[in-house]
Design an enzyme around this catalytic site. Structure first.
Site, PDB file in Angstrom:
ATOM      1  N   LYS A 115      36.117  28.658  58.614  1.00 36.65           N
ATOM      2  CA  LYS A 115      34.655  28.662  58.831  1.00 36.65           C
ATOM      3  C   LYS A 115      33.901  29.027  57.559  1.00 36.65           C
ATOM      4  O   LYS A 115      32.789  28.550  57.353  1.00 36.65           O
ATOM      5  CB  LYS A 115      34.278  29.594  59.988  1.00 36.65           C
ATOM      6  CG  LYS A 115      34.834  29.103  61.313  1.00 36.65           C
ATOM      7  CD  LYS A 115      33.823  29.036  62.433  1.00 36.65           C
ATOM      8  CE  LYS A 115      34.387  28.177  63.563  1.00 36.65           C
ATOM      9  NZ  LYS A 115      33.851  28.397  64.864  1.00 36.65           N
ATOM     10  N   LYS A 197      42.851  17.109  65.994  1.00 38.13           N
ATOM     11  CA  LYS A 197      42.500  17.467  67.371  1.00 38.13           C
ATOM     12  C   LYS A 197      41.079  17.003  67.717  1.00 38.13           C
ATOM     13  O   LYS A 197      40.220  16.898  66.838  1.00 38.13           O
ATOM     14  CB  LYS A 197      42.669  18.970  67.598  1.00 38.13           C
ATOM     15  CG  LYS A 197      41.534  19.835  67.140  1.00 38.13           C
ATOM     16  CD  LYS A 197      41.595  21.220  67.810  1.00 38.13           C
ATOM     17  CE  LYS A 197      40.277  21.922  67.524  1.00 38.13           C
ATOM     18  NZ  LYS A 197      39.970  23.043  68.330  1.00 38.13           N
ATOM     19  N   LYS A 200      34.575  19.407  69.191  1.00 36.86           N
ATOM     20  CA  LYS A 200      33.171  19.166  69.515  1.00 36.86           C
ATOM     21  C   LYS A 200      32.306  19.048  68.281  1.00 36.86           C
ATOM     22  O   LYS A 200      31.191  18.564  68.347  1.00 36.86           O
ATOM     23  CB  LYS A 200      32.628  20.187  70.518  1.00 36.86           C
ATOM     24  CG  LYS A 200      32.678  21.646  70.148  1.00 36.86           C
ATOM     25  CD  LYS A 200      31.976  22.438  71.257  1.00 36.86           C
ATOM     26  CE  LYS A 200      32.738  23.648  71.723  1.00 36.86           C
ATOM     27  NZ  LYS A 200      32.724  24.767  70.772  1.00 36.86           N
TER      28      LYS A 200
HETATM   29  P1  ATP Z   1      34.701  23.388  67.116  1.00 33.59           P
HETATM   30  O1  ATP Z   1      34.804  21.897  66.945  1.00 33.59           O
HETATM   31  O2  ATP Z   1      33.294  23.910  67.032  1.00 33.59           O
HETATM   32  O3  ATP Z   1      35.696  24.156  66.302  1.00 33.59           O
HETATM   33  P2  ATP Z   1      36.295  23.270  69.450  1.00 33.59           P
HETATM   34  O4  ATP Z   1      36.025  21.995  70.165  1.00 33.59           O
HETATM   35  O5  ATP Z   1      37.518  23.353  68.623  1.00 33.59           O
HETATM   36  O6  ATP Z   1      35.027  23.679  68.625  1.00 33.59           O
HETATM   37  P3  ATP Z   1      36.255  25.970  70.606  1.00 33.59           P
HETATM   38  O7  ATP Z   1      34.913  26.396  71.083  1.00 33.59           O
HETATM   39  O8  ATP Z   1      36.771  26.563  69.335  1.00 33.59           O
HETATM   40  O9  ATP Z   1      36.319  24.367  70.573  1.00 33.59           O
HETATM   41  O10 ATP Z   1      37.321  26.250  71.727  1.00 33.59           O
HETATM   42  C1  ATP Z   1      37.096  26.510  73.079  1.00 33.59           C
HETATM   43  C2  ATP Z   1      38.430  26.452  73.782  1.00 33.59           C
HETATM   44  O11 ATP Z   1      38.900  25.083  73.914  1.00 33.59           O
HETATM   45  C3  ATP Z   1      39.533  27.216  73.049  1.00 33.59           C
HETATM   46  O12 ATP Z   1      40.319  27.952  73.978  1.00 33.59           O
HETATM   47  C4  ATP Z   1      40.336  26.103  72.376  1.00 33.59           C
HETATM   48  O13 ATP Z   1      41.667  26.472  72.164  1.00 33.59           O
HETATM   49  C5  ATP Z   1      40.207  24.931  73.373  1.00 33.59           C
HETATM   50  N1  ATP Z   1      40.290  23.601  72.712  1.00 33.59           N
HETATM   51  C6  ATP Z   1      39.414  23.111  71.808  1.00 33.59           C
HETATM   52  N2  ATP Z   1      39.736  21.851  71.434  1.00 33.59           N
HETATM   53  C7  ATP Z   1      40.870  21.518  72.099  1.00 33.59           C
HETATM   54  C8  ATP Z   1      41.699  20.328  72.141  1.00 33.59           C
HETATM   55  N3  ATP Z   1      41.432  19.246  71.428  1.00 33.59           N
HETATM   56  N4  ATP Z   1      42.759  20.323  72.953  1.00 33.59           N
HETATM   57  C9  ATP Z   1      43.038  21.424  73.702  1.00 33.59           C
HETATM   58  N5  ATP Z   1      42.299  22.574  73.712  1.00 33.59           N
HETATM   59  C10 ATP Z   1      41.219  22.634  72.927  1.00 33.59           C
END
Ligand code: ATP
Ligand code: LTN
Length: 334
Positions: A115, A197, A200
């Site tokens: 970050k 992965k 969002k």
């Molecule tokens: P960002 O893109 O802002 O990093 P993110 O989509 O990775 O956000 P987080 O808010 O960091 O999401 O995560 C919320 C939850 O969703 C966490 O428990 C994370 O492990 C899970 N998660 C996020 N993306 C995935 C994915 N592609 N597959 C499975 N689990 C996920």
């Protein structure tokens, strides 16, 4: 333990539109566990301001996320669904735990490194101590189990270290939490680059399925999903795009990869992509309908916010008072 039930704590930041990855990796596991445990599911808005937010947007996203927790199937009468900022004990315990956390430990956190690279113009102290606030979230409710995705394991590890360090000095104050990862392989990959992965914050809107995408959009995104030129539906690492689609299909239908491979034996990628899109829409459209219904019921959502903030405050304050006494703060005179 609360009423003989083990305790679960988890949370999500209201920093973007949730994706199918967030649903499969986090929310779905919460729903599977929510009847068996005493649950606290927080919208962690204190964590959200570690990166700059537009105030009106943050408020609106936080309410949407809380509503989505309910639309996805959590029961707000049984599961404590609340805003972190409504329980001041989170910030108070975080301060105390800051004094039991070493800078060397925080320096090792990969999320901080990632970050800070992404927000080089705003590397604030909150971003640095983010894991301590997360430890406070979990330890306040004496959580036994914390369902999260793999990326959060390092934060769970530091939470356990801080709790053990505190307990070693003051006796058994905190329950030591265990992570819960759910089914192995529940990592949903980007539809445009299946080696990354689904996230969002991805700039390519075709890479992610958002929980609020309508059916046509969902099908269109799956039709455009990157696959390979093998032409065979097989579950193997050499075909990451198809493998991801099989995982998504399984997450929506409960089918194993073997069952899916058998079901689509001899079929083309085009047919399979449409079937995956339809399975996802079948899962998401009812969720969206519930979300829109709930969103209209302002009084109901308000009452959930109020009642659950009270419930969360009750349990959180209980732990906080115990900790304050242990470290030597003066007693309150009533
Ligand atoms: P960002 O893109 O802002 O990093 P993110 O989509 O990775 O956000 P987080 O808010 O960091 O999401 O995560 C919320 C939850 O969703 C966490 O428990 C994370 O492990 C899970 N998660 C996020 N993306 C995935 C994915 N592609 N597959 C499975 N689990 C996920
Ligand atoms: N850091 C987590 C969100 C989060 C959390 C928590 C998860 C904040 N506090 C406590 C589990 C338990 C994330 O970014 N997904």
């Amino acid at each position: 333990m609360i009423d003989d039930k083990k305790v679960i704590f988890s949370g999500m930041q209201a920093t973007g539109n949730l994706t199918l990855g967030n649903y499969v990796g986090a929310l779905k596991n919460w729903i599977t566990l929510c009847n068996e445990y005493e649950c606290f599911f927080s919208v962690v808005d204190l964590h959200s301001i570690t990166v700059r937010q537009d105030p009106a947007e943050l408020r609106s996203r936080a309410r949407k996320l809380l509503t989505l927790y309910i639309a996805a199937g959590l029961d707000p009468k049984k599961n404590c669904i609340y805003y972190q900022s409504h329980v001041s004990a989170h910030a108070e315990l975080a301060w105390i735990l800051d004094c039991f956390t070493y800078m060397g430990e925080l320096n090792r956190m990969t999320q901080f490194k990632d970050k800070s690279a992404k927000h080089a113009d705003n590397i604030n102290a909150g971003l640095y101590t983010y894991p301590v606030l997360m430890a406070a979230d979990i330890l306040l409710y004496q959580a036994d189990v914390v369902p999260v995705g793999k990326d959060q394991l390092q934060h769970l590890e530091i939470t356990r270290d801080i709790a053990q360090r505190f307990n070693a000095v003051y006796g058994d104050v905190f329950t030591i939490p265990e992570p819960y990862l759910g089914k192995a392989g529940a990592k949903i990959m980007s539809l445009q680059d299946p080696t990354k992965k689904m996230s969002k914050s991805d700039e390519n809107l075709n890479a992610s399925i958002y929980l609020m995408d309508d059916k046509d959009t969902i099908i269109r995104k799956f039709k455009r999903a990157v696959t390979d030129s093998e032409g065979m539906i097989q579950y193997r690492d050499e075909q990451p795009g198809i493998k991801n689609l099989i995982d998504i299909y399984g997450a929506c239908t409960g089918k194993t990869p073997e069952e899916t491979v058998k079901e689509f034996d001899g079929k083309g990628y085009g047919d399979f992509k449409i079937a995956v899109g339809e399975a996802v829409a079948e899962l998401l459209v009812p969720l969206q309908d519930r979300f829109h219904e709930l969103e209209k019921d302002k009084a109901f959502i308000d009452s959930i916010i109020k009642d659950n903030a009270e419930k969360a405050n009750y349990y959180a304050t209980k732990t906080l008072r115990k900790v304050q006494k242990k470290v030597g703060f003066p007693e309150r005179i009533r």
